[in-house]
Design an enzyme around this catalytic site. Structure first.
Site, PDB file in Angstrom:
ATOM      1  N   ALA A 163       0.822  -1.219   0.000  1.00  0.00           N
ATOM      2  CA  ALA A 163       0.000   0.000   0.000  1.00  0.00           C
ATOM      3  C   ALA A 163       0.850   1.260   0.000  1.00  0.00           C
ATOM      4  O   ALA A 163       0.420   2.308  -0.477  1.00  0.00           O
ATOM      5  CB  ALA A 163      -0.915  -0.012   1.220  1.00  0.00           C
ATOM      6  N   CYS A 164       2.080   1.164   0.528  1.00  0.00           N
ATOM      7  CA  CYS A 164       2.931   2.356   0.613  1.00  0.00           C
ATOM      8  C   CYS A 164       3.560   2.719  -0.737  1.00  0.00           C
ATOM      9  O   CYS A 164       4.358   3.651  -0.825  1.00  0.00           O
ATOM     10  CB  CYS A 164       4.008   2.150   1.670  1.00  0.00           C
ATOM     11  SG  CYS A 164       4.890   0.608   1.465  1.00  0.00           S
ATOM     12  N   GLY A 165       3.210   1.968  -1.791  1.00  0.00           N
ATOM     13  CA  GLY A 165       3.684   2.336  -3.126  1.00  0.00           C
ATOM     14  C   GLY A 165       4.914   1.568  -3.573  1.00  0.00           C
ATOM     15  O   GLY A 165       5.345   1.715  -4.717  1.00  0.00           O
TER      16      GLY A 165
END
Ligand SMILES: Cc1cc2nc3c(=O)[nH]c(=O)nc-3n(C[C@H](O)[C@H](O)[C@H](O)COP(=O)(O)O)c2cc1C
Length: 191
Positions: A163-165
């Site tokens: 989710a943090c990329g």
């Protein structure tokens, strides 16, 4: 075969520890699935997890009160971390943060979940979820190795996009894999 194994969840009491990982929303599906498989599910959310999702989701899906603090109004003489620990056939922590894993490994008890971990005599299954750099951090690795030596079981994390990329190892294990790991533990503790 796996479905047969999942029968071992029926009638068992699972305390589901839910920490403040971005994967917290997946724990709602886990609570629901465990409950549909016949397990009694008592959810313990960290205070930080409640900043990400409402306890009401877990209360409805687990069909049970959600626990979070050791300092709520007294309804029973026994402290909640002790009564929850005594009631559990399995303590499942999913998603488990680096913080919770560190508390468990170091014997720290700053909140309900960590205190309950120390009081639990049942098997413990941890499903970590975190950024891949956090997961690769030597401190986190050390804590996980300590817990493995203590007999704690782990499922995941998996590799993939995060989710943090970024992408790497840190994704919460698939819900089906967590359920199967829980069923395996409960089945072997029956024998
Ligand atoms: C949006 C957001 C997502 C986070 N995701 C994670 C995560 O996946 N894993 C993790 O270990 N920490 C994550 N953190 C950091 C933890 O929330 C933080 O370390 C917190 O102190 C852990 O508290 P708890 O273990 O009591 O829930 C996240 C924080 C925020 C704000």
């Amino acid at each position: 075969m796996q479905n047969k194994k999942r029968e071992s969840l029926d009638g068992k009491n699972i305390v589901l520890g839910v920490c403040s990982s971005i994967a917290v929303y997946k724990a709602a599906e886990l609570a629901s699935a465990l409950s549909r498989l016949g397990a009694g599910v008592s959810v313990v959310m960290t205070e930080n997890a409640k900043k990400l999702v409402s306890p009401r989701i877990f209360q409805t899906l687990s069909r049970n009160k959600v626990h979070s603090s050791m300092w709520d109004e007294i309804t029973d003489w026994k402290p909640e971390h002790i009564s929850l620990a005594e009631s559990a056939d399995l303590l499942l922590v999913a998603p488990a943060t680096a913080n919770a894993i560190g508390n468990f490994a170091q014997g720290l008890a700053p909140d309900l979940l960590a205190s309950l971990y120390l009081a639990a005599t049942c098997p413990v299954l941890i499903a970590p979820a975190m950024n891949s750099a956090m997961y690769a951090n030597p401190s986190v690795k050390r804590n996980i190795e300590t817990l493995l030596r203590d007999g704690v079981k782990f499922v995941g994390p998996e590799e993939g996009s995060l989710a943090c990329g970024t992408s790497g190892r840190g994704r919460l294990a698939e819900i089906g894999a967590i359920i199967d790991a829980a069923a395996d533990i409960l089945e072997s503790s029956e024998n």
